[in-house]
Enzyme design. Structure first.
Site, PDB file in Angstrom:
ATOM      1  N   GLY A  54       0.862  -1.181   0.000  1.00 61.53           N
ATOM      2  CA  GLY A  54       0.000   0.000   0.000  1.00 61.53           C
ATOM      3  C   GLY A  54       0.899   1.232   0.000  1.00 61.53           C
ATOM      4  O   GLY A  54       1.864   1.307   0.782  1.00 61.53           O
ATOM      5  N   ASP A 239      -1.318   4.612  -6.320  1.00 59.73           N
ATOM      6  CA  ASP A 239       0.116   4.392  -6.084  1.00 59.73           C
ATOM      7  C   ASP A 239       0.954   5.548  -6.596  1.00 59.73           C
ATOM      8  O   ASP A 239       2.041   5.805  -6.090  1.00 59.73           O
ATOM      9  CB  ASP A 239       0.557   3.076  -6.724  1.00 59.73           C
ATOM     10  CG  ASP A 239       0.002   1.919  -5.919  1.00 59.73           C
ATOM     11  OD1 ASP A 239      -1.155   1.513  -6.169  1.00 59.73           O
ATOM     12  OD2 ASP A 239       0.699   1.473  -4.988  1.00 59.73           O
TER      13      ASP A 239
HETATM   14  O1  MRU Z   1       0.442  -4.190  -4.614  1.00 62.27           O
HETATM   15  P1  MRU Z   1      -0.158  -3.409  -3.479  1.00 62.27           P
HETATM   16  O2  MRU Z   1      -1.024  -4.223  -2.583  1.00 62.27           O
HETATM   17  O3  MRU Z   1       0.894  -2.632  -2.725  1.00 62.27           O
HETATM   18  O4  MRU Z   1      -1.085  -2.345  -4.219  1.00 62.27           O
HETATM   19  C1  MRU Z   1      -1.762  -1.408  -3.421  1.00 62.27           C
HETATM   20  C2  MRU Z   1      -2.693  -0.535  -4.173  1.00 62.27           C
HETATM   21  O5  MRU Z   1      -2.776  -0.574  -5.378  1.00 62.27           O
HETATM   22  C3  MRU Z   1      -3.452   0.466  -3.366  1.00 62.27           C
HETATM   23  O6  MRU Z   1      -4.696   0.726  -3.936  1.00 62.27           O
HETATM   24  C4  MRU Z   1      -2.657   1.781  -3.299  1.00 62.27           C
HETATM   25  O7  MRU Z   1      -1.321   1.552  -2.891  1.00 62.27           O
HETATM   26  C5  MRU Z   1      -3.284   2.769  -2.390  1.00 62.27           C
HETATM   27  S1  MRU Z   1      -3.169   2.289  -0.701  1.00 62.27           S
HETATM   28  C6  MRU Z   1      -3.800   3.557   0.241  1.00 62.27           C
END
Ligand code: MRU
Length: 347
Positions: A54, A239
């Protein structure tokens, strides 16, 4: 039980300096296990396998990772060049979420001032993330209620953008929590989020803990749920948000955005300013992490495809600004689909 995704625990570790304590997100929802991280190798591995994940949580991991590297340098007698290289390994452990590099860069200039100064700054990064998330959630909830004209919202979300993905409170799930606290939430449809099931395992776990009405649906159901009129809006995290309002987020977000535009309902992106990257002009310039195909072709060691069928596993996609009705940050709200660009928040 208060949920701590990522903290610095002064009492952990073996040398009196403490340790970076992570809730291991690969073990949820069935096991709540913490990891005490005291080496760069362990931190990079935790980031790569999504024990901590996240974008905002990765920002805190980056900032606190500099302390991990400094403590290890002290123990192992690294010189300044080695310390720099190890900090870079943390910074580059995953490419798409800008927060990771941002968190490292936020505290790195203090390395010369000593590890306690870096630790204090890293703790501030975490505290600022929580207050940012609470503020952007209020702004987003106001906007959604006004835009939809409804008293109680039915919300679709994708991936996990909750407490687990941040230092506290959450972004997209922060908005959900804010609506719930106002008595303005009817139900959440949580996409399961293939292949690592952040929605099914993590979002559902957070919603269930708080007694928030929800259903978990397969990712392939999202477009139909939107077009059948079962939700009033979609709310997701990000992200990296480019200067023009293009949004990189978990793979599958683009399909949600397309469906929302077709249905005429808003896709709102909730993210702290640390996720906005004004140095990236548009989505084409965002590096999309490609993960092992094995995550697609099997689950927990069991193969689900023929042995001769390799997987293709981009972890993120880019939703063009024209599909993004609003980006809510703690600094202000932008409407990219109406031509708004991220820089306008700065005046
Ligand atoms: O691969 P991840 O689980 O790290 O991906 C996370 C996401 O795509 C979330 O939607 C994003 O980081 C926002 S978290 C507040």
């Amino acid at each position: 039980m208060t949920l701590h995704t990522i903290t610095w625990d002064d009492a952990a570790g073996t040398d009196g300096r403490g340790a970076l304590r992570l809730l291991d997100q690969t073990r949820l929802p069935d096991h709540t296990e913490v990891l005490d991280v005291v080496t760069v190798d362990a931190l990079v591995a935790a980031i790569e396998r999504l024990a901590v994940r996240g974008a905002p949580a990765l920002g805190v991991a980056g900032a606190m990772g500099v302390v991990v590297a400094m403590d290890e340098a002290e123990r192992e007698g690294w010189d300044a060049a080695r310390l720099d290289a190890e900090i870079d390994r943390v910074r580059l452990a995953r490419p798409t979420a800008v927060n990771l590099a941002w968190g490292v860069d936020a505290v790195r200039p203090l390395v010369g001032a000593g590890r306690d100064a870096v630790l204090a700054a890293a703790r501030q990064v975490a505290a600022d993330d929580e207050s940012a998330n609470r503020e952007l959630s209020r702004r987003a909830a106001d906007w959604l209620l006004e835009r939809t004209g409804r008293d109680r919202l039915r919300v679709l979300t994708h991936c996990n953008a909750g407490t687990l993905a941040t230092s506290a409170w959450g972004t997209a799930l922060g908005v959900v929590r804010e609506l719930h606290a106002r008595g303005a939430l009817e139900i959440v449809y949580a996409d399961e989020t293939r292949p690592l099931l952040q929605g099914a395992r993590l979002t559902a776990w957070e919603l269930a803990r708080e007694g928030i009405e929800h259903r978990v649906q397969v990712d392939g159901a999202a477009a139909s749920t939107v077009l059948r009129g079962l939700v009033d809006c979609a709310v997701v995290g990000a992200d990296r948000i480019a200067a023009n309002g293009d949004v990189a987020n978990k793979i599958g977000t683009l399909g949600v955005g397309l469906a929302c535009r077709e249905a005429g309902i808003p896709l709102l992106v909730a993210a702290p300013w640390s996720t906005v990257d004004l140095a990236t002009p548009d989505g084409d310039a965002i590096e999309i992490e490609e993960r092992s195909g094995d995550e697609v072709t099997g689950w927990q060691g069991t193969r689900t495809t023929p042995v001769d069928s390799p997987g293709y596993n981009p972890a993120f996609d880019v939703t063009p600004a024209r599909f993004v009705a609003a980006v809510a940050t703690e600094r202000g709200l932008v409407e990219p689909a109406a031509g708004g660009t991220m820089g306008e928040v700065l005046g």
